[in-house]
Design a protein around this motif. Structure first.
Motif, PDB file in Angstrom:
ATOM      1  N   ALA A 470       0.825  -1.206   0.000  1.00 31.57           N
ATOM      2  CA  ALA A 470       0.000   0.000   0.000  1.00 31.57           C
ATOM      3  C   ALA A 470       0.860   1.258   0.000  1.00 31.57           C
ATOM      4  O   ALA A 470       0.552   2.239  -0.692  1.00 31.57           O
ATOM      5  CB  ALA A 470      -0.936  -0.011   1.207  1.00 31.57           C
ATOM      6  N   LEU A 471       1.935   1.240   0.749  1.00 31.46           N
ATOM      7  CA  LEU A 471       2.826   2.404   0.782  1.00 31.46           C
ATOM      8  C   LEU A 471       3.540   2.588  -0.559  1.00 31.46           C
ATOM      9  O   LEU A 471       3.717   3.726  -1.029  1.00 31.46           O
ATOM     10  CB  LEU A 471       3.845   2.243   1.905  1.00 31.46           C
ATOM     11  CG  LEU A 471       3.292   2.342   3.338  1.00 31.46           C
ATOM     12  CD1 LEU A 471       4.368   1.970   4.352  1.00 31.46           C
ATOM     13  CD2 LEU A 471       2.786   3.759   3.619  1.00 31.46           C
ATOM     14  N   ARG A 472       3.945   1.486  -1.170  1.00 29.56           N
ATOM     15  CA  ARG A 472       4.623   1.609  -2.464  1.00 29.56           C
ATOM     16  C   ARG A 472       3.691   2.135  -3.536  1.00 29.56           C
ATOM     17  O   ARG A 472       4.114   2.872  -4.428  1.00 29.56           O
ATOM     18  CB  ARG A 472       5.201   0.244  -2.879  1.00 29.56           C
ATOM     19  CG  ARG A 472       6.374  -0.204  -2.029  1.00 29.56           C
ATOM     20  CD  ARG A 472       7.159  -1.316  -2.708  1.00 29.56           C
ATOM     21  NE  ARG A 472       6.327  -2.461  -3.027  1.00 29.56           N
ATOM     22  CZ  ARG A 472       6.187  -3.523  -2.243  1.00 29.56           C
ATOM     23  NH1 ARG A 472       6.812  -3.551  -1.072  1.00 29.56           N
ATOM     24  NH2 ARG A 472       5.439  -4.531  -2.599  1.00 29.56           N
ATOM     25  N   ARG A 473       2.411   1.756  -3.442  1.00 38.06           N
ATOM     26  CA  ARG A 473       1.454   2.283  -4.416  1.00 38.06           C
ATOM     27  C   ARG A 473       1.304   3.791  -4.282  1.00 38.06           C
ATOM     28  O   ARG A 473       0.882   4.464  -5.232  1.00 38.06           O
ATOM     29  CB  ARG A 473       0.096   1.602  -4.229  1.00 38.06           C
ATOM     30  CG  ARG A 473       0.047   0.180  -4.779  1.00 38.06           C
ATOM     31  CD  ARG A 473      -1.383  -0.305  -4.913  1.00 38.06           C
ATOM     32  NE  ARG A 473      -2.052  -0.395  -3.629  1.00 38.06           N
ATOM     33  CZ  ARG A 473      -2.072  -1.483  -2.857  1.00 38.06           C
ATOM     34  NH1 ARG A 473      -1.415  -2.563  -3.247  1.00 38.06           N
ATOM     35  NH2 ARG A 473      -2.721  -1.486  -1.708  1.00 38.06           N
ATOM     36  N   ARG A 474       1.629   4.317  -3.116  1.00 35.59           N
ATOM     37  CA  ARG A 474       1.569   5.763  -2.903  1.00 35.59           C
ATOM     38  C   ARG A 474       2.951   6.397  -3.025  1.00 35.59           C
ATOM     39  O   ARG A 474       3.245   7.419  -2.439  1.00 35.59           O
ATOM     40  CB  ARG A 474       0.938   6.059  -1.552  1.00 35.59           C
ATOM     41  CG  ARG A 474      -0.569   5.786  -1.580  1.00 35.59           C
ATOM     42  CD  ARG A 474      -1.161   5.578  -0.214  1.00 35.59           C
ATOM     43  NE  ARG A 474      -2.610   5.365  -0.303  1.00 35.59           N
ATOM     44  CZ  ARG A 474      -3.181   4.204  -0.580  1.00 35.59           C
ATOM     45  NH1 ARG A 474      -2.434   3.135  -0.805  1.00 35.59           N
ATOM     46  NH2 ARG A 474      -4.496   4.087  -0.650  1.00 35.59           N
ATOM     47  N   ARG A 475       3.823   5.725  -3.779  1.00 37.31           N
ATOM     48  CA  ARG A 475       5.125   6.238  -4.191  1.00 37.31           C
ATOM     49  C   ARG A 475       6.107   6.414  -3.041  1.00 37.31           C
ATOM     50  O   ARG A 475       7.005   7.238  -3.110  1.00 37.31           O
ATOM     51  CB  ARG A 475       4.968   7.569  -4.946  1.00 37.31           C
ATOM     52  CG  ARG A 475       4.105   7.436  -6.196  1.00 37.31           C
ATOM     53  CD  ARG A 475       3.983   8.756  -6.914  1.00 37.31           C
ATOM     54  NE  ARG A 475       3.131   8.627  -8.095  1.00 37.31           N
ATOM     55  CZ  ARG A 475       2.817   9.642  -8.895  1.00 37.31           C
ATOM     56  NH1 ARG A 475       3.273  10.857  -8.636  1.00 37.31           N
ATOM     57  NH2 ARG A 475       2.043   9.439  -9.943  1.00 37.31           N
ATOM     58  N   LEU A 597      -3.846   8.149   4.122  1.00 35.14           N
ATOM     59  CA  LEU A 597      -2.825   7.997   3.087  1.00 35.14           C
ATOM     60  C   LEU A 597      -3.249   8.606   1.757  1.00 35.14           C
ATOM     61  O   LEU A 597      -2.405   8.936   0.923  1.00 35.14           O
ATOM     62  CB  LEU A 597      -2.495   6.510   2.897  1.00 35.14           C
ATOM     63  CG  LEU A 597      -1.638   5.872   3.992  1.00 35.14           C
ATOM     64  CD1 LEU A 597      -1.485   4.379   3.740  1.00 35.14           C
ATOM     65  CD2 LEU A 597      -0.269   6.541   4.049  1.00 35.14           C
ATOM     66  N   ARG A 598      -4.560   8.771   1.565  1.00 31.76           N
ATOM     67  CA  ARG A 598      -5.037   9.381   0.319  1.00 31.76           C
ATOM     68  C   ARG A 598      -4.913  10.902   0.347  1.00 31.76           C
ATOM     69  O   ARG A 598      -5.123  11.565  -0.671  1.00 31.76           O
ATOM     70  CB  ARG A 598      -6.504   8.993   0.092  1.00 31.76           C
ATOM     71  CG  ARG A 598      -6.738   7.483   0.061  1.00 31.76           C
ATOM     72  CD  ARG A 598      -8.233   7.176   0.082  1.00 31.76           C
ATOM     73  NE  ARG A 598      -8.492   5.745   0.265  1.00 31.76           N
ATOM     74  CZ  ARG A 598      -9.688   5.231   0.507  1.00 31.76           C
ATOM     75  NH1 ARG A 598     -10.745   6.041   0.617  1.00 31.76           N
ATOM     76  NH2 ARG A 598      -9.830   3.937   0.654  1.00 31.76           N
ATOM     77  N   HIS A 599      -4.607  11.454   1.525  1.00 29.55           N
ATOM     78  CA  HIS A 599      -4.530  12.912   1.671  1.00 29.55           C
ATOM     79  C   HIS A 599      -3.189  13.272   2.302  1.00 29.55           C
ATOM     80  O   HIS A 599      -3.066  13.324   3.533  1.00 29.55           O
ATOM     81  CB  HIS A 599      -5.681  13.427   2.531  1.00 29.55           C
ATOM     82  CG  HIS A 599      -7.031  12.965   2.069  1.00 29.55           C
ATOM     83  ND1 HIS A 599      -7.679  13.498   0.972  1.00 29.55           N
ATOM     84  CD2 HIS A 599      -7.855  11.972   2.549  1.00 29.55           C
ATOM     85  CE1 HIS A 599      -8.842  12.891   0.810  1.00 29.55           C
ATOM     86  NE2 HIS A 599      -8.971  11.959   1.737  1.00 29.55           N
TER      87      HIS A 599
END
Length: 888
Positions: A470-475, A597-599
Motif C-alpha cells: 500500500a505504501l509503495r502504491r503511494r510512491r 494515506l489518500r490525503h
C-alpha cells in the motif's frame, strides 16, 4: 502475443509480484545451475508455460538473455495463505496453557475425550471426510498437547521436593544447572536497600535431610544465592562472581533451605536459598558443548571490555543475549522505546546471520540473489543444509534454553523462505514451529516472550507485506515502505501484550525501531565475527568489536534519546481489559490511517501533531497540561514510598531535597519541571527510600554540591552516595543546624540536627538515622516551608525546644515527617500549625502510611492535607497571601 524474454526485469516491480495471472503449477525450471525449482515466471505466456514453449522460447535462451551469471528468475506467484496448520497450533497452545497445573485426572479426561472424539470423526460418513480429517487432526493435537502439559506439570508436584518445601526444610541437595546464572538488580524494600541475589535455574537430582536417607528425584528448582552487601565486602563480591561463572550442565552439592514458589503457575517445584560464603561446591563440570559456548561468550566479553559503557553493555546482548552489563537506566530506556527485543536473542539474529549466506530475503528466491552461497555457486539445498548447521551453532552458543529454542525455531521460518522462495510456506512453517515447541516445552504456552515472538513474526508475514504494498502504491520508496510496514505491523500486534507487562504505550517505538534497524545488522554481524575470532585471535576480535561498538552505541543512543522525550509514552491500564481496549484503538487508528494515506496534507498535519505530543515544548505543555503550574515554588514528586522535593531556584534551576527510591521516577519528575541545573542536592538521611534515586537526579544535569547528614547510617547507602558523588566529581559535605544559604529567589536555613548530636547510634536502632534527618526551613515568595525529613517524636520534641523553634510556628507548608506515620509528636504538630500539609507515600504501601490519626490531627488544626498516593505529584505556587496547590 507479446513476451518479454528478460522477465526478471519486467517482474521486479512490486506491483507485479502478486499479479492475478498465472496459476501455480507443479512445473519447475531445470536450469543448468540446479537451483532446484525456486523460480517460475508468472506471466501467462512465459517460457515455462505451455504457450511460451509453443512460441519457441527455450529456457536456455531466456537465461542467456538475462545477462546474469546464474540466469533469470522470477518470484513464483502465490495463492491464498495456507492456514490449515494454524488452528491445530493455536489449539495445542491453548490446551498446554490450561492443562499445566490441573489435577492429573482432569488431564487424563481431556486426552481421552479428545482421542475418542477424533476417532468418531474419522469413522464418520465418507462425504464429510475432508472436514472430519481436519477436525480430527486438531483434536489429536489437543490430546498430545494435554498429555505433554500434564507430564511437565506433574514434575512440579511429584517427588520429595514440593513436600519438603512446604515444611521449609533444610536439606543437602545435588543440583544440575540448566541456565546461565544471573544477578538481580539492587532494589529498595521500605527504607532498606535490597542487595543483589544470584538466580540459578536448575534441576534437583538428589535430596537428603540430616540423618535421613538420600532420595533420588528430578524437579526444576530456583537456587537463590545470597551474596551479601557487595559494595562493602570484597569477599562477597568474589563469591558472587564465582557463582555467576557457572555454566549449564554443571553439577553442585549445596546445603540450602527449601521454600515453596512465591506464586502459583511458576515452572519451579521449590526455591533453594544458599549462602555464598565460599566457592561453589562442584561435583561435575559442564559438558564439552557448554564449555565451548562458555569460552566463546567469555571471549566476546573480553573483546568488548574496552568499548564505551553503552556499547560494552549492548554488543554482547545483541549477539548472544548476554545482558549482564546492561545498567538499569539503559534497560529502562530500551523499555520506554520498545527496543527491548534487541537485548535478547531473537529470530532476527538468526535471520541476519543467514542473510550473509543467502543474501537479503527480498532476493533469496531469485537467481540474482546476493550472499556467499550464490557467489560460491552452491545449490539451494546445500545452502539450506549450511543454514541448518548455523542454526545448531546458534543454539549451542546462545544456550539451548526455551527462549533460544524459540528464537531458532522462529528464525527457521526465514530459513525455509530463503531456501524455497515460497512466501505461501511461511505461515504453515510458523504454525509448525509453534506446535512443535509447545509440545516440546508446554511452559512456553504461558511465556509472554514466546507470545510476543510469535506475534511479531506473524505480523511480518501477514500484515507487513500488505502495508508495504500500500505504501509503495503511494510512491513511498520500496526500502522505506518495507521498514515502515515491518515496524508498524509488529508494533500493532505486540503493543496490547506489552501494555499488560509495562502498563505503558510507547509513542516513539516505531520511529526508534526504524532508526535502530539500520544498525542492528552491522552490529550483529561484527559481533558474531568478534565472537568467532576471539578464541584464536583476540586482537582481531577486539578490532571487530570496536567496529561493532559504533552501531551498538548508535542503538543505545536512540534508546536514551527516545526515552528522554517528555511524551515518549502514555500510561495505560495494565490489564487484559486494557489490552483489548488498546487493540480496538489500534484497529481504529489503522482504519483511519488507510484513509489518511489518500490525503498527504492531512498525513503531514497528523505527523506534526504527533511530534508536538512527543517533544512537548515546555510553553505548549504548560498550556495544554497545566503542569507545572505557573509560578510554582515547590513540587513534591510522586516517587512511591519515599521522599523527593524540588524547590524552584530560577529558570531551569532547582534545589532537590531527597531523591526517592527509584532513579527513573525522580528523573521523570525533574524533566517534567524542566530542571537541568541543580545548585544543591540535599539528602536528609541515608535510608534507601531517600537516596537510592540519586543517579536519576544526576542524569544529564549539572549539580553544584551534595549535602547530607553527618550520621552515615546505613553504611552501605552512605557509601553508595559517596560513590555517586565521586563519579560525578561533585563536592560532598555535611549539613548542620545554623547553616543558611540562598540560590536565586530561594533561601533556606538548616534547623536540625545540631552539630553536637552524636555521629553514631547503637546498631539496629531505627530512630538514629531518622532522628538525624536534615530539617530545613525554606523561604520563597513570602512562603515558609518546613521540611522535616523522617524525624521521629524524640527529635521533634528537641526541635520544639531549639533556639529556632519560634520561627517554626504557623508555617505555610509542612512536609509531614516519615510519610505521615503514627510516630509524631502531636504537640509539635499543633505548634507548627501549617496551612497546607503534604505527605509523600506509596500507593497501597504495607506500612499503613499515612496514619489516620496523623491526618486527623493535622486537619483538626485547619490544615489541608494532600498525599501523593492519591493526588499524584503536588506543586505549591502563589505567595504568602495567596497559597495555591495543584496536582499532576
Amino acid at each position: 502475443m507479446n513476451t518479454d524474454v528478460t522477465g526478471a526485469n519486467r517482474l521486479d516491480r512490486p506491483d507485479q509480484l502478486d499479479g492475478p495471472e498465472g496459476p501455480e503449477g507443479p512445473e519447475r525450471l531445470a536450469e543448468p545451475d540446479g537451483l532446484d525449482g525456486c523460480h517460475r515466471p508468472d506471466g501467462p505466456d512465459g517460457p515455462d508455460r505451455p504457450e511460451g514453449r509453443r512460441a519457441g522460447f527455450p529456457r536456455a535462451a531466456v537465461h542467456a538473455a538475462s545477462g546474469h551469471r546464474l540466469g533469470a528468475a522470477h518470484p513464483r506467484h502465490e495463492g491464498p495463505a495456507d492456514l490449515r496448520l494454524v488452528p491445530p497450533a493455536l489449539a495445542a497452545w491453548a490446551t498446554a496453557a490450561l492443562v499445566l497445573d490441573v489435577p492429573t485426572g482432569w488431564a487424563v479426561g481431556v486426552v481421552t475425550g479428545a482421542l475418542l472424539l477424533a476417532g468418531t470423526l474419522l469413522l464418520g460418513p465418507v462425504r464429510e471426510r475432508s472436514h472430519a480429517t481436519a477436525a480430527a487432526a486438531l483434536l489429536l493435537c489437543v490430546a498430545v498437547s494435554a498429555a505433554s502439559a500434564a507430564l511437565h506439570g506433574a514434575d512440579l508436584r511429584r517427588g520429595p521436593a514440593p513436600e519438603l518445601a512446604r515444611r521449609y526444610a533444610t536439606v543437602t541437595a545435588e543440583v544440575e544447572v540448566t541456565a546461565d546464572p544471573r544477578l538481580t538488580r539492587p532494589g529498595v524494600r521500605g527504607n532498606r536497600a535490597v542487595p543483589p541475589t544470584v538466580l540459578i535455574e536448575a534441576d534437583v537430582r538428589r535430596l537428603s535431610q540430616a540423618g535421613a536417607t538420600e532420595m533420588t528425584t528430578r524437579a526444576p528448582v530456583l537456587v537463590l544465592v545470597d551474596v551479601g552487601e557487595e559494595d562493602e565486602q570484597p569477599r562477597a563480591r568474589t563469591a558472587s562472581s564465582r557463582w555467576l561463572e557457572l555454566l549449564p550442565t554443571t553439577r553442585l552439592r549445596v546445603t540450602a533451605r527449601l521454600s515453596p514458589p512465591r506464586q502459583g503457575g511458576d515452572r519451579i517445584a521449590a526455591v533453594l536459598r544458599v549462602r555464598a560464603d565460599r566457592q561453589p561446591p562442584l561435583l561435575a563440570g559442564p559438558s564439552t558443548a557448554q564449555r565451548l559456548a562458555g569460552r566463546l561468550r567469555a571471549g566476546l566479553r573480553e573483546a568488548t571490555e574496552d568499548l564505551p559503557a553503552d556499547a560494552r553493555a549492548l554488543l554482547p546482548g545483541l549477539v548472544v543475549g548476554d545482558t549482564s552489563r546492561v545498567t538499569p537506566e539503559l534497560e529502562e530506556a530500551f523499555k520506554e522505546t520498545d527496543l527491548t527485543h534487541t537485548l535478547a536473542v531473537s529470530g532476527a539474529n538468526f535471520t541476519i546471520v543467514l542473510a550473509l549466506l543467502l543474501g537479503p530475503p527480498g532476493l533469496a528466491q531469485r537467481s540474482e540473489r546476493r550472499g556467499l552461497a550464490p557467489r560460491l555457486g552452491l545449490h539451494l539445498r546445500t545452502t539450506a543444509l549450511l543454514g541448518g548447521l548455523l542454526a545448531l551453532a546458534f543454539v549451542v552458543v546462545c544456550r539451548p534454553d526455551p527462549s533460544v529454542l524459540r528464537a531458532a525455531a522462529c528464525g527457521s521460518v526465514a530459513l525455509l523462505a530463503l531456501a524455497t522462495g515460497r512466501r505461501r510456506s511461511l505461515l504453515p512453517a510458523l504454525a509448525t514451529a509453534v506446535l512443535l515447541l509447545v509440545l516440546y516445552d508446554p511452559w512456553l504456552a504461558r511465556s509472554y516472550g514466546f507470545l510476543l515472538s510469535v506475534l511479531a513474526t506473524g505480523a511480518l508475514l501477514t500484515i507487513a507485506p500488505r502495508w508495504s504494498a500500500a505504501l509503495r502504491r503511494r510512491r513511498v520508496p520500496p526500502r522505506l515502505a518495507e521498514a515502515l510496514a515491518a515496524a508498524g505491523a509488529a508494533q500493532a500486534l505486540c503493543a496490547p501484550v506489552v501494555v499488560v507487562l509495562s502498563q505503558r504505550v510507547s509513542l516513539v517505538g516505531v520511529p526508534c525501531n526504524l532508526l535502530a534497524e539500520f544498525a542492528v545488522a552491522p552490529a550483529t554481524v561484527l559481533g558474531f565475527a568478534a565472537l568467532a575470532t576471539a578464541p584464536v585471535a583476540m586482537p582481531l576480535a577486539e578490532s571487530l568489536a570496536w567496529c561493532g561498538g559504533w552501531p551498538a552505541g548508535w542503538i543505545a543512543g536512540i534508546a536514551r534519546t527516545g526515552a528522554a522525550l517528555p511524551g515518549a509514552g502514555v500510561d495505560w491500564p495494565g490489564s487484559w481489559a486494557g489490552a483489548a481496549l488498546l487493540a480496538l484503538v489500534t484497529l481504529a487508528v489503522s482504519a483511519a490511517g488507510r484513509r489518511l494515506l489518500r490525503h498527504p496534507w492531512w498525513c503531514g498535519v497528523c505527523a506534526l501533531l504527533l511530534i508536538l505530543v512527543v517533544v512537548q515544548p515546555p510553553p505548549l505543555a504548560r498550556v495544554i497540561k497545566g503542569w507545572p503550574p505557573p509560578g510554582w515554588r515547590m513540587v513534591m514528586c510522586d516517587v512511591g514510598q519515599g521522599d523527593a522535593l524540588v524547590l524552584a531556584a530560577g529558570e531551569g534551576t532547582a534545589v532537590v531535597v531527597d531523591a526517592g527510591p527509584d532513579p527513573a521516577l525522580i528523573d521523570h519528575c525533574l524533566r517534567s519541571l524542566g530542571v537541568f541545573r541543580i545548585p544543591l542536592v540535599l539528602l536528609t538521611h541515608f535510608h534507601a527510600d531517600h537516596v537510592a534515586g540519586l543517579p536519576g537526579v544526576l542524569r544529564g544535569r549539572s549539580v553544584g554540591a551534595i549535602e547530607t547528614t553527618a550520621l552515615e547510617e546505613p553504611a552501605d547507602q552512605a557509601e553508595f552516595v559517596r560513590r555517586q558523588a565521586a563519579a560525578g566529581r561533585i563536592p560532598l559535605r555535611h549539613a548542620a543546624a545554623g547553616e543558611q544559604r540562598r540560590s536565586g529567589p530561594l533561601s533556606w536555613q538548616v534547623v536540625w540536627p545540631p552539630p553536637s548530636r552524636p555521629a553514631t547510634t547503637a546498631p539496629g536502632t531505627e530512630g538514629g538515622p531518622n532522628d538525624a534527618s536534615v530539617t530545613l526551613l525554606v523561604r520563597t515568595a513570602g512562603l515558609r516551608l518546613l521540611l522535616l525529613g523522617d524525624l521521629e517524636p524524640p527529635a521533634q520534641r528537641e526541635l520544639a525546644r531549639a533556639p529556632t523553634a519560634a520561627e517554626l510556628t504557623g508555617v505555610d507548608v509542612l512536609k509531614v515527617a516519615h510519610h505521615g506515620s503514627a510516630h509524631q509528636d502531636f504537640a509539635f504538630l499543633r505548634r507548627v500549625a501549617p496551612r497546607l500539609a503534604l505527605i509523600s507515600c506509596g500507593e497501597d504501601n504495607t506500612y499503613g502510611h499515612p496514619a489516620p490519626g496523623t491526618v486527623a490531627a493535622l486537619r483538626a488544626r485547619g490544615a489541608t492535607v494532600l498525599r501523593t498516593d492519591r493526588d499524584g505529584a503536588l506543586a505549591v505556587a502563589g505567595t504568602g497571601r495567596e497559597l495555591r496547590v495543584a496536582g499532576d
